[in-house]
Design a protein around this motif. Structure first.
Motif, PDB file in Angstrom:
ATOM      1  N   GLU A 188       0.832  -1.211   0.000  1.00 56.15           N
ATOM      2  CA  GLU A 188       0.000   0.000   0.000  1.00 56.15           C
ATOM      3  C   GLU A 188       0.864   1.258   0.000  1.00 56.15           C
ATOM      4  OE1 GLU A 188      -3.920  -1.807   2.330  1.00 56.15           O
ATOM      5  OE2 GLU A 188      -2.536  -0.466   3.368  1.00 56.15           O
ATOM      6  N   ALA A 189       1.993   1.200   0.764  1.00 54.98           N
ATOM      7  CA  ALA A 189       2.889   2.355   0.797  1.00 54.98           C
ATOM      8  C   ALA A 189       3.507   2.608  -0.580  1.00 54.98           C
ATOM      9  CB  ALA A 189       3.983   2.121   1.838  1.00 54.98           C
ATOM     10  N   LEU A 190       3.898   1.496  -1.251  1.00 57.52           N
ATOM     11  CA  LEU A 190       4.467   1.634  -2.593  1.00 57.52           C
ATOM     12  C   LEU A 190       3.432   2.189  -3.565  1.00 57.52           C
ATOM     13  CD1 LEU A 190       6.527  -1.685  -2.850  1.00 57.52           C
ATOM     14  CD2 LEU A 190       7.419   0.639  -2.637  1.00 57.52           C
ATOM     15  N   GLN A 191       2.195   1.719  -3.415  1.00 53.92           N
ATOM     16  CA  GLN A 191       1.127   2.194  -4.284  1.00 53.92           C
ATOM     17  C   GLN A 191       0.867   3.686  -4.046  1.00 53.92           C
ATOM     18  OE1 GLN A 191      -0.418   0.615  -6.667  1.00 53.92           O
ATOM     19  NE2 GLN A 191      -1.911   2.225  -7.138  1.00 53.92           N
ATOM     20  N   ALA A 192       0.835   4.079  -2.767  1.00 52.06           N
ATOM     21  CA  ALA A 192       0.604   5.493  -2.436  1.00 52.06           C
ATOM     22  C   ALA A 192       1.738   6.359  -2.962  1.00 52.06           C
ATOM     23  CB  ALA A 192       0.466   5.651  -0.924  1.00 52.06           C
ATOM     24  N   GLU A 193       2.975   5.833  -2.835  1.00 51.96           N
ATOM     25  CA  GLU A 193       4.137   6.583  -3.330  1.00 51.96           C
ATOM     26  C   GLU A 193       4.054   6.757  -4.844  1.00 51.96           C
ATOM     27  OE1 GLU A 193       9.006   6.097  -3.414  1.00 51.96           O
ATOM     28  OE2 GLU A 193       7.788   4.796  -2.133  1.00 51.96           O
ATOM     29  N   ALA A 194       3.651   5.692  -5.541  1.00 55.33           N
ATOM     30  CA  ALA A 194       3.531   5.772  -7.002  1.00 55.33           C
ATOM     31  C   ALA A 194       2.440   6.768  -7.391  1.00 55.33           C
ATOM     32  CB  ALA A 194       3.216   4.385  -7.564  1.00 55.33           C
ATOM     33  N   GLU A 195       1.328   6.756  -6.679  1.00 53.59           N
ATOM     34  CA  GLU A 195       0.242   7.692  -6.995  1.00 53.59           C
ATOM     35  C   GLU A 195       0.674   9.132  -6.747  1.00 53.59           C
ATOM     36  OE1 GLU A 195      -3.060   6.412  -4.708  1.00 53.59           O
ATOM     37  OE2 GLU A 195      -3.477   4.643  -5.963  1.00 53.59           O
ATOM     38  N   ALA A 196       1.422   9.357  -5.622  1.00 53.20           N
ATOM     39  CA  ALA A 196       1.900  10.718  -5.322  1.00 53.20           C
ATOM     40  C   ALA A 196       2.868  11.193  -6.390  1.00 53.20           C
ATOM     41  CB  ALA A 196       2.561  10.727  -3.946  1.00 53.20           C
ATOM     42  N   ARG A 197       3.753  10.278  -6.830  1.00 57.79           N
ATOM     43  CA  ARG A 197       4.728  10.641  -7.872  1.00 57.79           C
ATOM     44  C   ARG A 197       3.997  10.979  -9.177  1.00 57.79           C
ATOM     45  NH1 ARG A 197       7.915   6.731  -6.987  1.00 57.79           N
ATOM     46  NH2 ARG A 197       7.117   5.287  -8.556  1.00 57.79           N
ATOM     47  N   LEU A 198       2.976  10.200  -9.494  1.00 59.87           N
ATOM     48  CA  LEU A 198       2.206  10.459 -10.715  1.00 59.87           C
ATOM     49  C   LEU A 198       1.493  11.807 -10.639  1.00 59.87           C
ATOM     50  CD1 LEU A 198       1.096   9.459 -13.422  1.00 59.87           C
ATOM     51  CD2 LEU A 198      -0.762   8.359 -12.170  1.00 59.87           C
ATOM     52  N   GLU A 199       0.977  12.118  -9.452  1.00 59.83           N
ATOM     53  CA  GLU A 199       0.276  13.398  -9.272  1.00 59.83           C
ATOM     54  C   GLU A 199       1.225  14.574  -9.455  1.00 59.83           C
ATOM     55  OE1 GLU A 199      -2.562  15.513  -5.895  1.00 59.83           O
ATOM     56  OE2 GLU A 199      -1.981  13.415  -5.704  1.00 59.83           O
ATOM     57  N   ILE A 200       2.458  14.425  -8.910  1.00 56.55           N
ATOM     58  CA  ILE A 200       3.454  15.501  -9.059  1.00 56.55           C
ATOM     59  C   ILE A 200       3.836  15.672 -10.526  1.00 56.55           C
ATOM     60  CG2 ILE A 200       5.835  16.127  -8.517  1.00 56.55           C
ATOM     61  CD1 ILE A 200       5.411  14.776  -5.785  1.00 56.55           C
ATOM     62  N   GLU A 201       4.022  14.538 -11.222  1.00 53.56           N
ATOM     63  CA  GLU A 201       4.392  14.607 -12.646  1.00 53.56           C
ATOM     64  C   GLU A 201       3.281  15.266 -13.465  1.00 53.56           C
ATOM     65  OE1 GLU A 201       7.140  10.545 -12.742  1.00 53.56           O
ATOM     66  OE2 GLU A 201       5.224  10.629 -13.803  1.00 53.56           O
ATOM     67  N   GLN A 202       2.034  14.941 -13.145  1.00 52.34           N
ATOM     68  CA  GLN A 202       0.915  15.539 -13.888  1.00 52.34           C
ATOM     69  C   GLN A 202       0.839  17.044 -13.628  1.00 52.34           C
ATOM     70  OE1 GLN A 202      -2.384  13.164 -12.556  1.00 52.34           O
ATOM     71  NE2 GLN A 202      -2.209  11.725 -14.252  1.00 52.34           N
ATOM     72  N   ALA A 203       1.095  17.439 -12.361  1.00 52.44           N
ATOM     73  CA  ALA A 203       1.062  18.872 -12.032  1.00 52.44           C
ATOM     74  C   ALA A 203       2.173  19.610 -12.766  1.00 52.44           C
ATOM     75  CB  ALA A 203       1.187  19.055 -10.519  1.00 52.44           C
TER      76      ALA A 203
END
Length: 462
Positions: free
Chosen positions: A398-413
């Motif tokens: 779950e932590a890895l998944q959350a980290e991946a989602e946060a990274r994706l959100e930063i890249e999209q921003a």
């Protein structure tokens, strides 16, 4: 130009209307469109092998076809604008030419002219195009009619009659009950019940699963006998307490087509009561099983377990494994919805079920991962250690998944910010249009009031 005769035109429209279950007006409109496409094809074929096609896609937008049902024929009509000097003969007509028959004609007026070609000139290619377009238009009309009739149907359960068989699917005739003719529906192999005997003209209750929006050769409707919605409908139909609202169906888990033939179809239904004095399970079963027997008969002997829903997960899980007797339910990982179910040794096979069907359906019904354990051999300490490892593994994932989602959100921003910067440097045409519109709105909003204007003029004079 003379009327192009179509002998038997009225009979043709009537026959198509009967065959395709479409209104005569709809058939006439499709025929007009098809004849217009045929005329367009005729015009384009005149340039075949001579030069490139000179007509743009919307060149014939001012053309139309008029059907004459009395004399059984058609005319091609063109709307032309009256001008002084003609530049396009298909879209314009000279004022002098029109004034020969109408003295009051003026430049800018529109006249409708008969431009029908001779039937012999129409050509084989144009006739073939007309036939193809007519077939396509009729299919489109049928699809649109079926979508409008069935897409928002309140009752998704229909009575269907077997018509024929295509490959592994059963083609059935269904009616919406709105007074419209029957239409065809497909019952795919995966949606059939193993105990059903599909034969010509046999009737079944089916669940309307999908109304296809894309064009296809087969039926637009897909129905199912294995959908859980059919079970819900049958209970609603048989149990008055459900219709009145005192009993409600909370969840349904169904395995209508088990992975193995040695296991029969089975369904688990969780029910609850909003009135304390009403027994929801008893209401669904009925006196001597009379109500549930009707449901079982409609589903050709499918096994159905009606269990009582509970807000307590442990109790709900124990009920869901019925008819097995559960000794204890341990919610070892509530966050991950993982439970150990302890049963006596003589209840193990019953709780698991043949090929795991009982526990599989219970897990689907409750939404929990269930491990059936022998209560006499259960070692809590070692089981807790195993569960602790599983929880740690889940939390890590779950932590890895959350980290991946946060990274994706930063890249999209960052990408959005870069896009905004580039559009500011190199504005697109729509951005410039929006800018000018905003400027006009701003000027309109800040226009000085009439009483303020003289003061501004005096200040400028000083």
């Amino acid at each position: 130009m003379a009327l192009v005769l179509l002998p038997g035109l009225n009979n043709l429209i009537e026959d198509i209307s009967d065959e395709k279950k479409l209104a005569p007006a709809v058939v006439e409109a499709a025929l007009r469109e098809a004849l217009l496409k045929g005329y367009e094809r005729y015009r384009r074929t005149l340039y075949l092998g001579i030069s490139e096609d000179p007509f743009e896609e919307d060149y014939f937008s001012n053309f139309d076809v008029g059907l004459d049902l009395e004399e059984e024929g058609y005319r091609v009509l063109a709307s032309k604008i009256i001008v002084e000097e003609v530049e396009s003969e298909d879209h314009q007509i000279a004022l002098a030419e029109v004034q020969q028959v109408a003295d009051d004609a003026q430049v800018g007026d529109t006249v409708v002219l008969d431009v029908t070609p001779e039937k012999e000139d129409f050509g084989r290619m144009a006739a073939a195009t007309t036939k193809q377009v007519l077939a396509q238009k009729l299919r489109d009309q049928q699809r649109r009619m079926i979508q409008e009739e069935f897409a928002d149907l309140e009752d998704p359960v229909l009575t269907a009659r077997v018509i024929r068989f295509e490959r592994q699917s059963v083609i059935m005739a269904v009616s919406s009950g709105l007074g419209r003719p029957e239409v065809e529906a497909e019952l795919p192999r995966r949606d059939q019940l193993p105990n059903d005997n599909y034969r010509a003209n046999a009737t079944f209750k089916v669940f309307l699963k999908e109304v296809s929006e894309v064009a296809r050769r087969g039926p637009q409707l897909f129905v199912s006998r294995s959908n859980a919605g059919l079970v819900v409908y049958l209970f609603e139909n048989e149990v008055p307490e459900i219709q009145e609202g005192s009993v409600r169906i909370v969840a349904v888990a169904r395995e209508a087509n088990p992975p193995s033939r040695s296991v029969g179809p089975r369904t688990k239904v969780a029910v609850d009561s909003v009135e304390r004095e009403v027994d929801p399970v008893g209401a669904c079963i009925g006196a001597r099983g009379s109500r549930i027997q009707q449901v079982v008969n409609e589903l050709r002997g499918e096994k159905i377990d009606v269990i009582r829903w509970s807000p307590d997960p442990g109790q709900y899980i124990a009920n869901s494994l019925s008819p097995a007797r559960v000794e204890m339910v341990r919610l070892v990982d509530p966050e991950g919805q993982h439970a150990h179910v302890l049963v006596p040794s003589d209840q193990l096979s019953l709780a698991i079920g043949r090929e795991g069907q009982n526990v599989r359906l219970a897990a689907r019904l409750t939404g929990w991962k269930l491990d059936i354990k022998n209560a006499g051999e259960y070692d809590q300490a070692s089981e807790d250690a195993v569960v602790a490892e599983l929880i740690a593994q889940r939390q890590e994932e779950e932590a890895l998944q959350a980290e991946a989602e946060a990274r994706l959100e930063i890249e999209q921003a960052a990408r959005a910010e870069e896009d905004a910067r580039l559009r500011e440097l190199y504005p697109l045409p729509e951005d410039e249009a929006d800018y000018y519109e905003e400027e006009e709105v701003a000027e309109a909003e800040y226009e000085p009031a009439p009483e303020e204007a003289p003061q501004a003029t005096e200040a400028e004079a000083r």
